[in-house]
Motif scaffolding. Structure first.
Motif, PDB file in Angstrom:
ATOM      1  N   ILE A   1      66.198  21.724  33.645  1.00 43.73           N
ATOM      2  CA  ILE A   1      65.281  21.963  34.750  1.00 43.73           C
ATOM      3  C   ILE A   1      64.942  23.449  34.702  1.00 43.73           C
ATOM      4  CG2 ILE A   1      65.083  22.083  37.267  1.00 43.73           C
ATOM      5  CD1 ILE A   1      67.403  19.565  35.949  1.00 43.73           C
ATOM      6  N   LEU A   2      63.675  23.753  34.521  1.00 39.48           N
ATOM      7  CA  LEU A   2      63.299  25.149  34.338  1.00 39.48           C
ATOM      8  C   LEU A   2      62.418  25.633  35.473  1.00 39.48           C
ATOM      9  CD1 LEU A   2      62.689  23.433  31.395  1.00 39.48           C
ATOM     10  CD2 LEU A   2      63.121  25.766  30.613  1.00 39.48           C
ATOM     11  N   TYR A   3      62.804  26.731  36.068  1.00 34.23           N
ATOM     12  CA  TYR A   3      61.964  27.352  37.079  1.00 34.23           C
ATOM     13  C   TYR A   3      61.235  28.512  36.403  1.00 34.23           C
ATOM     14  CZ  TYR A   3      60.444  29.926  41.178  1.00 34.23           C
ATOM     15  OH  TYR A   3      59.674  30.581  42.105  1.00 34.23           O
ATOM     16  N   ASP A   4      59.927  28.399  36.372  1.00 33.88           N
ATOM     17  CA  ASP A   4      59.132  29.250  35.494  1.00 33.88           C
ATOM     18  C   ASP A   4      58.039  29.970  36.278  1.00 33.88           C
ATOM     19  OD1 ASP A   4      57.897  30.320  33.317  1.00 33.88           O
ATOM     20  OD2 ASP A   4      57.471  28.417  32.310  1.00 33.88           O
ATOM     21  N   LEU A   5      58.179  31.259  36.428  1.00 36.57           N
ATOM     22  CA  LEU A   5      57.218  32.030  37.232  1.00 36.57           C
ATOM     23  C   LEU A   5      56.014  32.509  36.420  1.00 36.57           C
ATOM     24  CD1 LEU A   5      59.112  34.518  39.551  1.00 36.57           C
ATOM     25  CD2 LEU A   5      57.430  32.837  40.235  1.00 36.57           C
ATOM     26  N   LYS A   6      56.111  32.426  35.113  1.00 39.70           N
ATOM     27  CA  LYS A   6      55.032  32.990  34.301  1.00 39.70           C
ATOM     28  C   LYS A   6      54.387  31.947  33.409  1.00 39.70           C
ATOM     29  CE  LYS A   6      56.963  37.588  34.113  1.00 39.70           C
ATOM     30  NZ  LYS A   6      58.378  37.647  33.735  1.00 39.70           N
ATOM     31  N   GLY A   7      54.956  30.758  33.433  1.00 41.48           N
ATOM     32  CA  GLY A   7      54.449  29.749  32.508  1.00 41.48           C
ATOM     33  C   GLY A   7      54.962  30.008  31.105  1.00 41.48           C
ATOM     34  N   GLU A   8      55.894  30.946  30.989  1.00 39.04           N
ATOM     35  CA  GLU A   8      56.420  31.307  29.668  1.00 39.04           C
ATOM     36  C   GLU A   8      57.176  30.137  29.041  1.00 39.04           C
ATOM     37  OE1 GLU A   8      59.139  34.549  29.942  1.00 39.04           O
ATOM     38  OE2 GLU A   8      59.550  34.584  27.779  1.00 39.04           O
ATOM     39  N   PHE A   9      57.992  29.473  29.845  1.00 35.34           N
ATOM     40  CA  PHE A   9      58.773  28.349  29.312  1.00 35.34           C
ATOM     41  C   PHE A   9      57.855  27.174  29.000  1.00 35.34           C
ATOM     42  CE2 PHE A   9      62.280  30.116  32.231  1.00 35.34           C
ATOM     43  CZ  PHE A   9      62.628  31.060  31.281  1.00 35.34           C
ATOM     44  N   VAL A  10      56.873  26.946  29.872  1.00 33.99           N
ATOM     45  CA  VAL A  10      55.922  25.856  29.624  1.00 33.99           C
ATOM     46  C   VAL A  10      55.224  26.107  28.293  1.00 33.99           C
ATOM     47  CG1 VAL A  10      53.754  24.813  30.373  1.00 33.99           C
ATOM     48  CG2 VAL A  10      55.560  25.258  32.044  1.00 33.99           C
ATOM     49  N   SER A  11      54.749  27.331  28.097  1.00 36.28           N
ATOM     50  CA  SER A  11      53.963  27.599  26.896  1.00 36.28           C
ATOM     51  C   SER A  11      54.790  27.483  25.623  1.00 36.28           C
ATOM     52  CB  SER A  11      53.306  28.977  26.983  1.00 36.28           C
ATOM     53  OG  SER A  11      54.282  29.982  26.847  1.00 36.28           O
ATOM     54  N   LYS A  12      56.078  27.717  25.714  1.00 38.64           N
ATOM     55  CA  LYS A  12      56.900  27.706  24.503  1.00 38.64           C
ATOM     56  C   LYS A  12      57.686  26.404  24.308  1.00 38.64           C
ATOM     57  CE  LYS A  12      57.862  32.571  23.693  1.00 38.64           C
ATOM     58  NZ  LYS A  12      56.821  33.377  24.239  1.00 38.64           N
ATOM     59  N   HIS A  13      58.016  25.733  25.402  1.00 37.97           N
ATOM     60  CA  HIS A  13      58.945  24.604  25.261  1.00 37.97           C
ATOM     61  C   HIS A  13      58.434  23.275  25.810  1.00 37.97           C
ATOM     62  CE1 HIS A  13      61.871  27.653  24.129  1.00 37.97           C
ATOM     63  NE2 HIS A  13      61.621  28.299  25.248  1.00 37.97           N
ATOM     64  N   TYR A  14      57.296  23.275  26.487  1.00 38.03           N
ATOM     65  CA  TYR A  14      56.813  22.029  27.093  1.00 38.03           C
ATOM     66  C   TYR A  14      56.308  21.074  26.024  1.00 38.03           C
ATOM     67  CZ  TYR A  14      53.666  18.911  29.682  1.00 38.03           C
ATOM     68  OH  TYR A  14      53.009  17.828  30.191  1.00 38.03           O
TER      69      TYR A  14
ATOM     70  N   VAL B   1      67.669  26.330  34.318  1.00 34.87           N
ATOM     71  CA  VAL B   1      67.254  27.648  33.856  1.00 34.87           C
ATOM     72  C   VAL B   1      66.369  28.251  34.937  1.00 34.87           C
ATOM     73  CG1 VAL B   1      66.076  28.944  32.045  1.00 34.87           C
ATOM     74  CG2 VAL B   1      67.324  26.850  31.461  1.00 34.87           C
ATOM     75  N   LEU B   2      66.908  29.202  35.657  1.00 28.88           N
ATOM     76  CA  LEU B   2      66.196  29.729  36.812  1.00 28.88           C
ATOM     77  C   LEU B   2      65.857  31.202  36.586  1.00 28.88           C
ATOM     78  CD1 LEU B   2      68.579  28.134  39.501  1.00 28.88           C
ATOM     79  CD2 LEU B   2      66.513  27.136  38.514  1.00 28.88           C
ATOM     80  N   ASP B   3      64.638  31.429  36.120  1.00 28.63           N
ATOM     81  CA  ASP B   3      64.188  32.805  35.894  1.00 28.63           C
ATOM     82  C   ASP B   3      63.750  33.378  37.239  1.00 28.63           C
ATOM     83  OD1 ASP B   3      63.566  35.091  34.561  1.00 28.63           O
ATOM     84  OD2 ASP B   3      61.808  34.301  33.511  1.00 28.63           O
ATOM     85  N   GLU B   4      64.045  34.633  37.483  1.00 31.30           N
ATOM     86  CA  GLU B   4      63.659  35.284  38.736  1.00 31.30           C
ATOM     87  C   GLU B   4      64.129  34.480  39.948  1.00 31.30           C
ATOM     88  OE1 GLU B   4      62.167  38.193  38.636  1.00 31.30           O
ATOM     89  OE2 GLU B   4      61.317  38.266  36.609  1.00 31.30           O
ATOM     90  N   ILE B   5      65.396  34.210  39.973  1.00 34.42           N
ATOM     91  CA  ILE B   5      65.973  33.422  41.059  1.00 34.42           C
ATOM     92  C   ILE B   5      65.713  34.078  42.423  1.00 34.42           C
ATOM     93  CG2 ILE B   5      68.229  34.525  40.618  1.00 34.42           C
ATOM     94  CD1 ILE B   5      68.010  30.991  41.828  1.00 34.42           C
ATOM     95  N   GLY B   6      65.534  35.398  42.396  1.00 27.96           N
ATOM     96  CA  GLY B   6      65.285  36.135  43.638  1.00 27.96           C
ATOM     97  C   GLY B   6      63.919  35.829  44.248  1.00 27.96           C
ATOM     98  N   SER B   7      63.070  35.102  43.538  1.00 24.98           N
ATOM     99  CA  SER B   7      61.749  34.816  44.082  1.00 24.98           C
ATOM    100  C   SER B   7      61.746  33.522  44.896  1.00 24.98           C
ATOM    101  CB  SER B   7      60.729  34.716  42.951  1.00 24.98           C
ATOM    102  OG  SER B   7      60.971  33.554  42.197  1.00 24.98           O
ATOM    103  N   LEU B   8      62.926  32.925  45.060  1.00 28.18           N
ATOM    104  CA  LEU B   8      63.017  31.700  45.867  1.00 28.18           C
ATOM    105  C   LEU B   8      63.695  32.012  47.200  1.00 28.18           C
ATOM    106  CD1 LEU B   8      64.343  29.402  43.019  1.00 28.18           C
ATOM    107  CD2 LEU B   8      62.151  29.087  44.196  1.00 28.18           C
ATOM    108  N   TYR B   9      63.535  31.121  48.166  1.00 28.76           N
ATOM    109  CA  TYR B   9      64.303  31.263  49.395  1.00 28.76           C
ATOM    110  C   TYR B   9      65.758  30.960  49.090  1.00 28.76           C
ATOM    111  CZ  TYR B   9      59.968  31.316  52.086  1.00 28.76           C
ATOM    112  OH  TYR B   9      58.754  31.632  52.592  1.00 28.76           O
TER     113      TYR B   9
END
Ligand SMILES: Nc1ncnc2c1ncn2[C@@H]1O[C@H](COP(=O)(O)OP(=O)(O)OP(=O)(O)O)[C@@H](O)[C@H]1O
Ligand SMILES: [Mg+2]
Length: 592
Positions: A234-247, A438-446
């Motif tokens: 489960i990937l939390y992706d703020l930049k679409g970086e994971f989508v672009s490389k692994h989707y 995989v939670l990138d920028e976890i600080g951007s969530l509540y």
């Protein structure tokens, strides 16, 4: 420093070095003599057993045979003086040329003299081996004095070379004996069981968090392809970086109302039993500030009441929900009045629609569900909870939240991750299942209260959390200072890249820990005596931080301090492996 000081120090050093060399030579000479003695004496004893005309050979004869001073001084002719016994053999001659002497002595003894002489020479040459000891002696003490000022580790956290850490990890992997490929960062292999004790990656922007995460994701995906272990990512992706490389469009899921490729979803899919109304409402309405808690609790109650109403009325599309909560208070209140008594306790919060209180609460209710505006036409059967429960489902789930619009979907993404985590926690125990978060920028969530639970008890469910963030500050803001510490401590493996923020550097320096060492300090006394100054060593026990805050601030890009609990702290280079982008990072859908 005064000029003579360096002179005195130099002289004192030189004197000590000369002393040390002399000592090594003395040892060398003594050893050489001993060696020569033991190598030569047996041969010499043999010679003494030989006789000439019934008279035993003497040592003085061997000396005369072997060493001739006239010969050495090139005096011609070089003679040997004969004693009375010998004169008998040489017809009364008092002295004869050394060459004759040698010739006859060998003739009469069947070359015993020549043989012994050769053995003596060999023994002499061999005895020089003794000086290798002198050399060793010097090297030993040079090395010892060089290491003398090094600290000796006693207890605490120790800094170890990366080769040693890698070695320890490899041994653990061997001991585990799983037939599953391990995740590795370069030569640093992560034992399978360690995956579920979680990873935290901290580092300023552009330091390499993404590079590190991408390598881990790729390896997990490769492992999934070859070894069926029911893994999901489960990937939390703020930049679409994971989508672009692994989707992989053929087998993965994107959950993001703004993206064309997103699955259709409906919040009622997550409600399976009566208590779920509470869980869902709670998950959506967590206060960001404890001072606002009262208001958020009221909003939560009102939202829950609305959900119950919609469910009972069979109005469960996204549009129904959006329209219901977009009504004015007056109408909403009237409709809710129709609920059974037990369900309408929350009406009291909006009983007087004209008051500030009611308006505030409604605005909070609406603020957190703004995202429903974009869900109205993408209803679908996807359920986050069923996705987690379905062990046959190996799809990866991309929770995309493009930064520009991330505020709108922050509640939805927090809700989605919270729901997934809760469902994971309710799975039956299974140690070799793997659900990676995989939670990138976890600080951007509540705040995700469930995340702390997952960190502490998720291992039995096979959950592995891989979190990345720029600093601890945002985590402290979201979770509170003391929780931030708990949060940090629950990640067994930390990769700390360059940290720019001083508070985070200080936090990490403290968190990495201290070590106790014996420190040796050199002291000097200056004297005017002819022996110059003298030196001394003193030892002191010291407790110190393993890494100072400034050390975190000067780590180059793509390098990290790695801390693995019970294994040690080391310095690691992130391999320069970059993956190409295969998919659009984001495909904005069109709205009617
Ligand atoms: N495809 C690539 N080719 C060459 N270098 C790259 C490539 N991708 C990343 N890098 C290098 O790796 C470094 C780290 O990039 P990365 O995306 O991992 O940063 P990050 O720590 O995730 O930062 P951010 O907070 O901005 O997401 C960058 O400084 C960049 O120089
Ligand atoms: Mg990144």
């Amino acid at each position: 420093m005064k000029g003579y000081q360096s002179h005195e120090t130099f002289m004192a050093d030189a004197r000590m070095i000369v002393h040390m060399v002399l000592m090594s030579l003395v040892w060398g000479v003594m050893l050489q003599l001993t060696l020569f003695y033991f190598l030569f004496v047996p041969a010499f004893k043999k010679l003494q057993a030989v006789t000439i005309g019934g008279v035993p050979v003497t040592s003085s004869q061997f000396v005369k045979y072997s060493f001739n001073f006239q010969e050495m001084l090139k005096i011609q002719p070089a003679n040997v003086y004969l004693n009375p016994d010998e004169q008998r053999f040489f017809r009364g001659a008092k002295q004869i040329p050394v060459a004759h002497y040698r010739y006859y002595m060998d003739l009469w003894t069947n070359e015993a003299f020549a043989n012994t002489n050769r053995k003596m020479k060999n023994a002499f040459h061999l005895s020089f081996l003794a000086y290798t000891f002198s050399l060793g002696y010097l090297l030993f003490f040079f090395n010892k004095s060089r290491n003398m000022l090094n600290d000796t580790f006693i207890r605490g956290t120790d800094f170890i070379p990366i080769e040693k850490l890698n070695q320890r990890l490899k041994e653990r992997v061997k001991a585990e004996n799983y037939q599953i490929p391990n995740i590795a960062i370069g030569d640093t292999v992560i034992p399978f069981e360690m995956e579920t004790s979680h990873f935290l990656v901290l580092g300023a922007t552009r330091t390499g968090k993404g590079v590190l995460l991408n390598q881990m994701i790729r390896q997990i995906n490769q492992r999934k392809a070859t070894h069926f272990t029911g893994d999901k990512i489960i990937l939390y992706d703020l930049k679409g970086e994971f989508v672009s490389k692994h989707y992989d469009p053929n087998q993965d899921i994107i959950f993001y109302p703004y993206d064309k490729r997103s699955v259709g979803w409906n919040i009622f899919n997550e409600i399976e039993s009566y208590p779920d109304f509470d869980t869902i409402a709670k998950s959506l309405y967590t206060a960001t500030d404890t001072r606002d808690e009262y208001w958020y609790n009221c909003a939560r109650d009102v939202f829950r009441m609305g959900l119950v109403f919609l469910k009972q009325a069979g109005a469960t599309t996204n549009r129904d929900l959006w329209e219901f909560f977009s009504q004015d208070l007056e109408t909403m209140k009237e409709v809710l009045e129709g609920l059974p008594l037990a369900e309408k306790g929350a009406l009291k919060h909006i009983a007087q629609p004209e008051t500030n209180q009611a308006a505030t609460i409604l605005s909070i209710v609406q603020e957190r569900i703004q995202f429903f505006r974009y869900l109205v036409d993408i209803d679908g059967s996807f359920s986050l909870r069923k996705y987690i429960r379905d062990e046959q489902n190996q799809k990866n789930l991309f929770l995309l939240n493009i930064l520009n619009y991330s505020d709108i979907f922050k509640p939805l993404m927090t809700f989605a991750i919270d729901t997934i985590i809760r469902e994971t926690l309710s799975l039956p125990d299974k140690l070799d299942r793997r659900i990676f978060f995989v939670l990138d920028e976890i600080g951007s969530l509540y705040r995700l209260d469930s995340l702390l639970n997952l960190l502490t008890v998720g291992a039995s469910k096979g959950a592995s959390i891989i979190c990345a963030n720029q600093d601890i500050g945002r985590i402290e803001d979201t979770y509170g200072k003391s929780n931030a510490k708990t949060f940090f401590n629950n990640f067994n493996t930390n990769f700390i890249l360059r940290i720019n923020e001083p508070e985070t550097a200080e936090f990490l320096s403290k968190a990495i820990g201290e070590r106790q060492v014996i420190r040796r300090v050199e002291s000097r006394q200056m004297t005017t005596s002819k022996y110059g100054d003298s030196r001394g060593l003193s030892e002191q026990e010291k407790t110190e931080r393993l890494l100072l805050p400034t050390e975190f601030q000067s780590i180059p890009n793509l390098e990290a301090v790695v801390k693995i609990s019970n294994f040690g702290v080391s310095r690691l280079k992130i391999p320069k492996i970059f993956y190409p982008t295969n998919q659009e990072y984001f495909m904005m859908r069109t709205f009617d």
